[in-house]
Design an enzyme around this catalytic site. Structure first.
Site, PDB file in Angstrom:
ATOM      1  N   ARG A 104      26.819  -7.778 -15.694  1.00 52.55           N
ATOM      2  CA  ARG A 104      26.414  -9.176 -15.759  1.00 52.55           C
ATOM      3  C   ARG A 104      25.811  -9.406 -17.142  1.00 52.55           C
ATOM      4  O   ARG A 104      25.023  -8.586 -17.618  1.00 52.55           O
ATOM      5  CB  ARG A 104      25.395  -9.496 -14.656  1.00 52.55           C
ATOM      6  CG  ARG A 104      24.930 -10.940 -14.642  1.00 52.55           C
ATOM      7  CD  ARG A 104      24.128 -11.263 -13.377  1.00 52.55           C
ATOM      8  NE  ARG A 104      22.865 -10.543 -13.258  1.00 52.55           N
ATOM      9  CZ  ARG A 104      22.653  -9.549 -12.411  1.00 52.55           C
ATOM     10  NH1 ARG A 104      23.639  -9.095 -11.634  1.00 52.55           N
ATOM     11  NH2 ARG A 104      21.464  -8.956 -12.350  1.00 52.55           N
ATOM     12  N   HIS A 139      20.187  -7.812  -6.520  1.00 61.03           N
ATOM     13  CA  HIS A 139      18.739  -7.911  -6.683  1.00 61.03           C
ATOM     14  C   HIS A 139      18.083  -6.534  -6.474  1.00 61.03           C
ATOM     15  O   HIS A 139      17.113  -6.393  -5.741  1.00 61.03           O
ATOM     16  CB  HIS A 139      18.156  -8.944  -5.719  1.00 61.03           C
ATOM     17  CG  HIS A 139      18.507 -10.354  -6.088  1.00 61.03           C
ATOM     18  ND1 HIS A 139      18.354 -11.414  -5.234  1.00 61.03           N
ATOM     19  CD2 HIS A 139      19.003 -10.876  -7.238  1.00 61.03           C
ATOM     20  CE1 HIS A 139      18.748 -12.531  -5.835  1.00 61.03           C
ATOM     21  NE2 HIS A 139      19.150 -12.217  -7.049  1.00 61.03           N
ATOM     22  N   HIS A 165      28.324 -14.396  -7.019  1.00 59.18           N
ATOM     23  CA  HIS A 165      27.182 -15.272  -7.268  1.00 59.18           C
ATOM     24  C   HIS A 165      27.583 -16.434  -8.169  1.00 59.18           C
ATOM     25  O   HIS A 165      28.710 -16.513  -8.659  1.00 59.18           O
ATOM     26  CB  HIS A 165      26.000 -14.493  -7.867  1.00 59.18           C
ATOM     27  CG  HIS A 165      26.302 -13.793  -9.160  1.00 59.18           C
ATOM     28  ND1 HIS A 165      26.381 -14.447 -10.365  1.00 59.18           N
ATOM     29  CD2 HIS A 165      26.529 -12.478  -9.440  1.00 59.18           C
ATOM     30  CE1 HIS A 165      26.635 -13.573 -11.329  1.00 59.18           C
ATOM     31  NE2 HIS A 165      26.741 -12.366 -10.792  1.00 59.18           N
ATOM     32  N   ASP A 178      15.107 -15.483 -19.034  1.00 60.55           N
ATOM     33  CA  ASP A 178      15.873 -14.815 -17.977  1.00 60.55           C
ATOM     34  C   ASP A 178      17.135 -14.265 -18.633  1.00 60.55           C
ATOM     35  O   ASP A 178      18.064 -15.016 -18.931  1.00 60.55           O
ATOM     36  CB  ASP A 178      16.216 -15.801 -16.861  1.00 60.55           C
ATOM     37  CG  ASP A 178      16.961 -15.144 -15.705  1.00 60.55           C
ATOM     38  OD1 ASP A 178      17.074 -13.910 -15.688  1.00 60.55           O
ATOM     39  OD2 ASP A 178      17.427 -15.891 -14.824  1.00 60.55           O
ATOM     40  N   GLU A 195      25.461 -16.725 -16.621  1.00 61.70           N
ATOM     41  CA  GLU A 195      25.404 -15.312 -16.239  1.00 61.70           C
ATOM     42  C   GLU A 195      26.574 -14.869 -15.354  1.00 61.70           C
ATOM     43  O   GLU A 195      26.370 -14.464 -14.208  1.00 61.70           O
ATOM     44  CB  GLU A 195      24.084 -15.011 -15.528  1.00 61.70           C
ATOM     45  CG  GLU A 195      23.744 -15.976 -14.388  1.00 61.70           C
ATOM     46  CD  GLU A 195      22.471 -15.592 -13.666  1.00 61.70           C
ATOM     47  OE1 GLU A 195      22.310 -14.416 -13.292  1.00 61.70           O
ATOM     48  OE2 GLU A 195      21.622 -16.481 -13.483  1.00 61.70           O
ATOM     49  N   HIS A 203      14.128 -19.475 -11.205  1.00 61.05           N
ATOM     50  CA  HIS A 203      15.080 -20.397 -10.581  1.00 61.05           C
ATOM     51  C   HIS A 203      14.356 -21.734 -10.510  1.00 61.05           C
ATOM     52  O   HIS A 203      13.694 -22.042  -9.529  1.00 61.05           O
ATOM     53  CB  HIS A 203      15.509 -19.897  -9.197  1.00 61.05           C
ATOM     54  CG  HIS A 203      16.255 -18.602  -9.266  1.00 61.05           C
ATOM     55  ND1 HIS A 203      16.050 -17.563  -8.389  1.00 61.05           N
ATOM     56  CD2 HIS A 203      17.205 -18.157 -10.123  1.00 61.05           C
ATOM     57  CE1 HIS A 203      16.837 -16.549  -8.699  1.00 61.05           C
ATOM     58  NE2 HIS A 203      17.543 -16.892  -9.755  1.00 61.05           N
ATOM     59  N   ASP A 260      18.062  -6.827 -15.967  1.00 62.47           N
ATOM     60  CA  ASP A 260      17.850  -8.264 -15.797  1.00 62.47           C
ATOM     61  C   ASP A 260      16.350  -8.481 -15.837  1.00 62.47           C
ATOM     62  O   ASP A 260      15.633  -8.135 -14.896  1.00 62.47           O
ATOM     63  CB  ASP A 260      18.446  -8.717 -14.459  1.00 62.47           C
ATOM     64  CG  ASP A 260      18.414 -10.230 -14.273  1.00 62.47           C
ATOM     65  OD1 ASP A 260      17.587 -10.890 -14.912  1.00 62.47           O
ATOM     66  OD2 ASP A 260      19.224 -10.742 -13.479  1.00 62.47           O
ATOM     67  N   GLU A 311      23.800 -12.335 -19.372  1.00 65.23           N
ATOM     68  CA  GLU A 311      23.074 -13.589 -19.127  1.00 65.23           C
ATOM     69  C   GLU A 311      22.275 -14.017 -20.343  1.00 65.23           C
ATOM     70  O   GLU A 311      21.551 -13.220 -20.943  1.00 65.23           O
ATOM     71  CB  GLU A 311      22.132 -13.407 -17.932  1.00 65.23           C
ATOM     72  CG  GLU A 311      21.297 -14.614 -17.590  1.00 65.23           C
ATOM     73  CD  GLU A 311      20.378 -14.356 -16.415  1.00 65.23           C
ATOM     74  OE1 GLU A 311      19.925 -15.340 -15.789  1.00 65.23           O
ATOM     75  OE2 GLU A 311      20.113 -13.175 -16.103  1.00 65.23           O
ATOM     76  N   TYR A 359      31.584  -6.872 -10.340  1.00 68.42           N
ATOM     77  CA  TYR A 359      30.975  -5.740  -9.652  1.00 68.42           C
ATOM     78  C   TYR A 359      32.046  -5.027  -8.832  1.00 68.42           C
ATOM     79  O   TYR A 359      32.766  -5.673  -8.064  1.00 68.42           O
ATOM     80  CB  TYR A 359      29.829  -6.223  -8.747  1.00 68.42           C
ATOM     81  CG  TYR A 359      28.895  -7.163  -9.456  1.00 68.42           C
ATOM     82  CD1 TYR A 359      27.788  -6.691 -10.154  1.00 68.42           C
ATOM     83  CD2 TYR A 359      29.148  -8.538  -9.493  1.00 68.42           C
ATOM     84  CE1 TYR A 359      26.941  -7.544 -10.842  1.00 68.42           C
ATOM     85  CE2 TYR A 359      28.318  -9.401 -10.176  1.00 68.42           C
ATOM     86  CZ  TYR A 359      27.218  -8.906 -10.850  1.00 68.42           C
ATOM     87  OH  TYR A 359      26.400  -9.772 -11.545  1.00 68.42           O
ATOM     88  N   ASP A 393      -8.679  -5.389   0.776  1.00 68.48           N
ATOM     89  CA  ASP A 393      -9.456  -6.393   0.062  1.00 68.48           C
ATOM     90  C   ASP A 393      -9.053  -6.487  -1.413  1.00 68.48           C
ATOM     91  O   ASP A 393      -9.819  -6.961  -2.255  1.00 68.48           O
ATOM     92  CB  ASP A 393     -10.954  -6.102   0.175  1.00 68.48           C
ATOM     93  CG  ASP A 393     -11.322  -4.723  -0.351  1.00 68.48           C
ATOM     94  OD1 ASP A 393     -10.397  -3.941  -0.668  1.00 68.48           O
ATOM     95  OD2 ASP A 393     -12.524  -4.415  -0.442  1.00 68.48           O
ATOM     96  N   HIS A 420      21.816 -21.209 -13.381  1.00 65.88           N
ATOM     97  CA  HIS A 420      20.800 -21.987 -12.665  1.00 65.88           C
ATOM     98  C   HIS A 420      19.857 -22.602 -13.688  1.00 65.88           C
ATOM     99  O   HIS A 420      19.875 -22.263 -14.878  1.00 65.88           O
ATOM    100  CB  HIS A 420      20.032 -21.101 -11.677  1.00 65.88           C
ATOM    101  CG  HIS A 420      19.430 -19.866 -12.290  1.00 65.88           C
ATOM    102  ND1 HIS A 420      18.275 -19.878 -13.047  1.00 65.88           N
ATOM    103  CD2 HIS A 420      19.831 -18.558 -12.285  1.00 65.88           C
ATOM    104  CE1 HIS A 420      17.994 -18.651 -13.461  1.00 65.88           C
ATOM    105  NE2 HIS A 420      18.926 -17.833 -13.016  1.00 65.88           N
TER     106      HIS A 420
END
Length: 432
Positions: free
Chosen positions: A401, A238, A345, A266, A379, A356, A255, A403, A383, A39, A349
């Protein structure tokens, strides 16, 4: 949190009215509370589209707009429930606040929805979010259509209101100011963890520092789940476990963006857990940084969005070939997609209320051109699979990365997150 004037939402509702023709109606549903476990509910966040048009943060409401009128169904005033869950605006205050033509208690929805659909051949509605609601609206539309012998008609088609997302793509001065504040708070969080991080800390400790810094400055917190990835974890795009220890000679990829007043930044930064980058880490970092700076400069009014990605892929593939990680001609590397072993990737975006953000990337199969007032991310990354023995050992497990958030402004892109350190010299200075 800075309040946005009600006039902004009134103007947006009027703009939607102007986009609707005779016989067209929009239904837009507020978010509902969601159960976390048993709950206990998740922290409530309003649906972005609903908030964009209304600024209302109450659950379960329903906004309807046609060319002739705009109205809302909302939770009724209820003293006993308000003691437990907070004060409700109620239908009269909402009507005055948004200059609506009519407002109803939510309990009136079932009796009124049929009348609202009568005489409208098109329903604009985001289909596929709630299957029970979808079925109910389809059945109601069929019921209305069954009254054709009475001279009545209802929706013959349900269409996603893409025009609303087109509105959201173009950011107003007020929205740019809000996102700039989100970027500023994000700057404070990122800079703090670069300074405070050290070998022996856990990823979740850095995550907690970020969240605390964001909340301290009036942010909702992160606009999405924080990625704090040390060492080889950075090769998981991710990664959200955030439960590993930082080791000496690790890089840490973070990130994370603060959300402020329903708009999010972002940002991704990479820094050494210890004091310095290794030589291998520096080599890859400089390649990614150079590619990102190039991509930012490409981010201009009139440029096709996909062209930024294509140019970035070409640059990174060329560098990977030069360093011996890829073989063959650049054309074959790109045609066969072998570069995806290291860069899998997209380069950016849309950004706004959602990390996004909404809006079409292609129109009739062609990448759309950037327009002034849009905000995008840039970005690029590289890797290196930690288990790939064909990669020299000193490069295995490196994930980088970088960004930033870019406002399209003619031929001079504006980096809203430029204050967050990303030069190697700046980062190592913070670590000293």
């Amino acid at each position: 949190m800075k309040e946005v004037s009600d006039s902004v939402y009134i103007k947006r509702i009027e703009e939607v009215k102007s986009k609707l023709g005779d016989g067209e109606i929009l239904f837009l549903f507020a978010a509902q509370h969601k159960i976390r476990n048993r709950d206990v509910e998740y922290k409530f966040r309003q649906d972005s589209d609903f908030y964009y048009l209304t600024g209302i943060v109450e659950s379960d409401a329903i906004l309807f707009i046609s060319k002739k009128q705009a109205g809302m169904f909302c939770l009724p005033k209820d003293k006993e429930k308000e003691i437990w869950t907070g004060i409700r605006l109620g239908k009269q205050k909402i009507k005055e606040k948004l200059k609506l033509d009519v407002t109803y208690d939510l309990s009136d929805w079932d009796s009124q929805k049929t009348e609202l659909l009568l005489g409208n051949h098109t329903l604009y509605y985001f289909f596929g979010i709630d299957s029970d609601r979808d079925k109910d609206l389809i059945q109601t539309a069929k019921l209305v259509s069954s009254r054709a012998r009475e001279g009545n008609f209802g929706p013959e088609k349900i269409i996603e209101p893409a025009f609303l997302h087109e509105m959201r793509m173009q950011k107003s001065k007020e929205e740019i100011q809000i996102i700039s504040q989100a970027a500023h708070i994000t700057h404070l969080g990122h800079e703090r963890i670069i300074k405070e991080s050290k070998p022996g800390m856990y990823e979740f400790e850095l995550e907690s520092i970020l969240e605390a810094e964001y909340l301290k400055h009036g942010s909702w917190g992160g606009g999405y789940g924080h990625i704090v990835a040390a060492g080889k974890n950075a090769c998981i795009l991710h990664y959200v476990d955030n439960n590993c220890v930082l080791k000496d000679n690790d890089l840490v990829l973070v990130d994370s963006g603060a959300e402020w007043n329903y708009y999010t930044a972002d940002v991704t930064r990479v820094f050494p857990a210890g004091k310095k980058f290794t030589e291998a880490q520096k080599t890859i970092y400089e390649v990614v940084l150079h590619s990102q700076k190039n991509a930012i400069q490409y981010s201009k009014e009139g440029v096709e969005f996909n062209e930024i990605h294509k140019k970035t892929v070409y640059f990174l593939a060329d560098c990977l070939k030069e360093m011996g990680f890829l073989t063959g001609s650049i054309d074959s590397i790109i045609e066969k997609g072998t570069y995806r072993k290291f860069y899998m990737h997209r380069t950016g975006h849309y950004l706004g209320m959602d990390v996004h953000d909404v809006g079409k990337y292609y129109i009739e199969g062609k990448s759309r051109q950037l327009k002034n007032g849009q905000i995008i991310t840039v970005e690029p990354g590289l890797y290196f699979d930690p288990e790939d023995e064909t990669i020299p050992e000193e490069f295995r497990g490196i994930g980088i990365r970088i960004e930033d958030d870019i406002l399209i402004d003619g031929k001079n892109p504006v980096n809203l997150t430029a204050a967050i350190p990303k030069e190697i010299s700046e980062i190592e200075a913070l670590k000293s």
